[in-house]
Design an enzyme around this catalytic site. Sequence first.
Site, PDB file in Angstrom:
ATOM      1  N   SER A 582       0.847  -1.190   0.000  1.00 48.02           N
ATOM      2  CA  SER A 582       0.000   0.000   0.000  1.00 48.02           C
ATOM      3  C   SER A 582       0.888   1.247   0.000  1.00 48.02           C
ATOM      4  O   SER A 582       1.634   1.456  -0.956  1.00 48.02           O
ATOM      5  CB  SER A 582      -0.963  -0.034   1.184  1.00 48.02           C
ATOM      6  OG  SER A 582      -1.988   0.911   1.030  1.00 48.02           O
ATOM      7  N   ASP A 657      -8.928  -5.062  -6.110  1.00 47.18           N
ATOM      8  CA  ASP A 657      -8.559  -3.982  -5.191  1.00 47.18           C
ATOM      9  C   ASP A 657      -9.449  -2.763  -5.422  1.00 47.18           C
ATOM     10  O   ASP A 657      -9.446  -2.171  -6.496  1.00 47.18           O
ATOM     11  CB  ASP A 657      -7.085  -3.602  -5.405  1.00 47.18           C
ATOM     12  CG  ASP A 657      -6.509  -2.805  -4.242  1.00 47.18           C
ATOM     13  OD1 ASP A 657      -7.287  -2.100  -3.575  1.00 47.18           O
ATOM     14  OD2 ASP A 657      -5.292  -2.871  -4.017  1.00 47.18           O
ATOM     15  N   HIS A 689      -7.667  -5.228  -1.473  1.00 47.17           N
ATOM     16  CA  HIS A 689      -6.403  -4.528  -1.247  1.00 47.17           C
ATOM     17  C   HIS A 689      -5.374  -5.381  -0.514  1.00 47.17           C
ATOM     18  O   HIS A 689      -4.178  -5.264  -0.765  1.00 47.17           O
ATOM     19  CB  HIS A 689      -6.666  -3.235  -0.476  1.00 47.17           C
ATOM     20  CG  HIS A 689      -5.462  -2.362  -0.348  1.00 47.17           C
ATOM     21  ND1 HIS A 689      -4.682  -2.009  -1.431  1.00 47.17           N
ATOM     22  CD2 HIS A 689      -4.884  -1.778   0.730  1.00 47.17           C
ATOM     23  CE1 HIS A 689      -3.686  -1.234  -1.026  1.00 47.17           C
ATOM     24  NE2 HIS A 689      -3.788  -1.087   0.275  1.00 47.17           N
TER      25      HIS A 689
END
Length: 713
Positions: A582, A657, A689
């Site tokens: 991320s 995602d 995600h």
Amino acid sequence: MKFSKGAFFLLFTGSFFFAQQQKFTIAEAVNGLRSTLAVKNISQFSWSQDQKSFIQGTKNGYFLTDIHSLKQDTLISLHQINTSNTSENQLKSFPRINFVSNSKGYFTKDSQYFWVEKSGKDWKVKEWFTPEAEAENIQLFSNNEGFAFTVKNNLYVSKNGKVTAITTDAQETIVNGQAVHQREFGIDKGIFLAPDNSKIAFYRMDESMVKDYPIIDWSTMPASNKNIKYPMAGTPSHHVKLGIFDVKNNSKIYLNIEGDPEQYLTAVTWSPDAKTIYVAVLNRDQNEMKLNQYDASTGNLLKTIFEEKSTEYVEPQHPLTFFPNSNTDFIWQSQRTGYNHLFHYNTERGLVSQLTKGDWLVTDLLGFNEKKKEIFYASTQVSPLERHLYKINWTNFKTQRLDSEPGMHAGILSKDGTQLYDIFSNEDTPRKINIINTASDKSKNVLIAENTLKKYLRPEIKNVTLKAEDGTPLYGKIILPTEFDQNKKYPVIVYLYNGPHAQLITNSFPASGNLWYEFMAQKGYIVFTMDGRGSSNRGLKFEQAIFRNAGETEMKDQLKGVDYLKSLPYVDADRLGIHGWSYGGFMTTSFMLKYPEVFKVGVAGGPVIDWSLYEIMYTERYMDTPQTNPEGYKKANLLDKVQNLKGNLLMIHGAQDNVVVWQHSMKFLKAAVDNGVQLDYFVYPGHEHNVLGKDRVHLMQKVTDYFDEYLKE
């Protein structure tokens, strides 16, 4: 067979030594602490109604434990439930019961609600509420006499067996009763029940101005598309209102909230008498906020209690917390002094006092002891690496720490504030639970968990403190190989996140912070991790160092870590690897392109590649808009820097995602092709995600294999 004492001693110590040499499997390293290596805990803890005992769940029932004697009695068992349950509703395992008191509660099975109540020595079970098949966001009235819930995009209430539609919007772009603003600003729900259950406040979100974004499901034949609304930085945002439904009159109004329709509405709080409702109104630029009070019957603005402004951003994250039995006095949590602190406000007189002060922050407000005028909270006062429990008198501000041992403490306060459940761990303590008497300050231990990792070969872990270029201390950890030889040179993996709302380094168990780090140490790697500026729980100056320039300050701080590693004689400076997910994926990719000589190998998961493709609320808080900060977005954009790649880069993304949408890495791949740059890529179909569950073992094996292939000699 007989052994001599000496032979037995050798056999025993040899077995003990062997036990200490056991290495983690990849499955244990990834999911072990949530499964086979889970540290013992008190399950489903709650205070009993009389606050003289506590309730805890077991495999086949619930225990009631007296806090003075620690004597345990069975409160309810699986056998008792099944004795009175119908044959078709027999339970194979014990359900999670929400206790209303020691003699009544409710649980769910297959989305159906059951009421359970004690009758003499037995417990009776009856069917209570069966919501529609598509019902979501179900909330129970505090008097247990009704339910509010959503079906698709509309909101409903069920009371006395009658279901009433609160909203009837036909357009799918109008969404009622659900969390809004991408769940930023502490928003986790869209239904707000009044304390007396007479009214229901709810979010109404109009997304018609936000473009559709496709999320492809590859498991169907043919593949199918589900459009979501995903407002990207600098683009039109959804419009949000707050409605109020009167349960008795079946009438509905909307609050008359003036201002830009793209402003944010958060910290929604009912007054204890249910006559007014408070809303923090934040402008889209996120630098001006008003805490407004509205009449719940008319929807009209009564007054603005106060305003907060900033040259960077204001981030309201908590609703108001009213003092016990007061309709006028409340606590507001604010970062206005640079650290999150507690402020006492009165609805008529405004600010009464700042309750907590200092270069540290309150992390959790736990509750009150009304009789003693005490407020209980957790904070970083001792160290940013720890959390401790405190009480403060709200009249004379006398403050007292309630726990005594180092580590990360969390507390659950009894309703009357006389007892505090203290659960904590530190580097040497897997888990310890105490009950603290808040009057006598005496503590009674109820659990000391065994170390589930004691049979494993564990690495040496050192705490590291470095300094940023402005002198700010930066906290990190270095994990050495398990068979460390200071005369050898080892490859290093730097794991990082270094973005807002996250902290990697704390004094908690295990000391490494992650068993995968230890797994890699067992394979001969050094692992290094550090929280640079931009990370959480260090105050606004520390966090806002990245404002309008995501990636720049963070890399400077992480390079201090690299310099430290290179200064160590046992580090092979030519074999440095980096990994993050991320924001950490963004940082990893940024390093591989902006400092291509530093890291030989990088693994970037779910990376932000172009901040103009990320959602409005988060991005514009830290970066402003692409229109007002073009230079900041240009520097952070990695699409025009792919040609700089020199090392080996593996990029990983979840195909579904909906946080960092797949387009980020797809555009990066296109840029790599256009520039003749080779990199490695892997996709996880069916995952959003984060890759979780059993597939996470596959993910971390892939990450491990990549470092083994390109970083080991």
